[in-house]
Design a protein around this motif. Sequence first.
Motif, PDB file in Angstrom:
ATOM      1  N   ASP A   1      37.144 -30.719  -6.543  1.00  0.00           N
ATOM      2  CA  ASP A   1      38.209 -29.639  -7.342  1.00  0.00           C
ATOM      3  C   ASP A   1      38.757 -28.652  -6.233  1.00  0.00           C
ATOM      4  O   ASP A   1      39.417 -27.906  -6.659  1.00  0.00           O
ATOM      5  CB  ASP A   1      37.626 -28.739  -8.328  1.00  0.00           C
TER       6      ASP A   1
ATOM      7  N   LYS B   1      37.395 -26.246  -4.806  1.00  0.00           N
ATOM      8  CA  LYS B   1      37.132 -24.948  -4.598  1.00  0.00           C
ATOM      9  C   LYS B   1      35.847 -24.815  -3.403  1.00  0.00           C
ATOM     10  O   LYS B   1      35.007 -25.706  -3.088  1.00  0.00           O
ATOM     11  CB  LYS B   1      36.198 -24.521  -5.890  1.00  0.00           C
ATOM     12  N   ARG B   2      35.973 -23.949  -2.665  1.00  0.00           N
ATOM     13  CA  ARG B   2      35.087 -23.431  -1.694  1.00  0.00           C
ATOM     14  C   ARG B   2      33.931 -22.933  -2.044  1.00  0.00           C
ATOM     15  O   ARG B   2      33.551 -22.136  -2.960  1.00  0.00           O
ATOM     16  CB  ARG B   2      35.756 -22.561  -0.652  1.00  0.00           C
ATOM     17  N   ARG B   3      32.631 -23.685  -1.604  1.00  0.00           N
ATOM     18  CA  ARG B   3      31.265 -23.468  -2.061  1.00  0.00           C
ATOM     19  C   ARG B   3      30.425 -23.498  -1.117  1.00  0.00           C
ATOM     20  O   ARG B   3      30.552 -24.151   0.073  1.00  0.00           O
ATOM     21  CB  ARG B   3      30.748 -24.453  -3.239  1.00  0.00           C
TER      22      ARG B   3
ATOM     23  N   ALA C   1      34.665 -27.581   0.762  1.00  0.00           N
ATOM     24  CA  ALA C   1      35.645 -27.800  -0.462  1.00  0.00           C
ATOM     25  C   ALA C   1      35.839 -29.180  -0.272  1.00  0.00           C
ATOM     26  O   ALA C   1      36.006 -29.790   0.684  1.00  0.00           O
ATOM     27  CB  ALA C   1      36.836 -26.944  -0.228  1.00  0.00           C
TER      28      ALA C   1
END
Length: 155
Positions: free
Chosen positions: A84, A86-88, A99
Motif C-alpha cells: 500500500d 506506507k512506510r513501516r 514501503a
Amino acid sequence: MKNHILLCASAAVLTSSWAAGEPAAPNPYVGTWTKNTVESIGMPDPGGSETTEIRRHDTVLDYTWTGVGSDGKKETFSYSGKVDGKRRALPGDAGLEGAMIETPSGVIEARLWSKDGSLEDKFCILSAPRKLTCFATTTDPAGKVSLFKEVFDRR
C-alpha cells in the motif's frame, strides 16, 4: 435435438464444476531464493550471500531476507503487510524502514531506508521460471546514486 441441448447443458455444468474445483496455480514468486553471485553485478558487497523467503506475493507481501556479508556479519529483516506504499519499520536486526508499492504493471517496488539515511529502490521480476532478477538504485547519505542488478535462483 432435446438430447443435444441436455448434453450441452451437462457439459457446461461439468466444465464449470471442474473450474471451480481446480486449485489455483501457485504464485511463481513464492519460495526460497538465493543470490546468484555470478549473474549479479554492481552489488554493494559482491562476496556476500543472500537468501529471500517469499511466503506471499499479491496484495499482501510476506517475506524474510537474510544476508551474510563477506565480513561474516549476518543481517535479517522481514516484511508482512499490504502492498500500500506506507512506510513501516521492518522487523529484524538491520534497522530498516520500508514501503511496498504496486506499480501500474503489477510489479512491486520496494523502497528501503537505512538508519544512515541511505535509500534502496528495488524492482524484482521473474526473468525465468526459476530466476528472479532485481534492479535497484541506491542513494547514499551524501546523495550519490548507484545502480545494481541482483539475480536470485529458486532453491
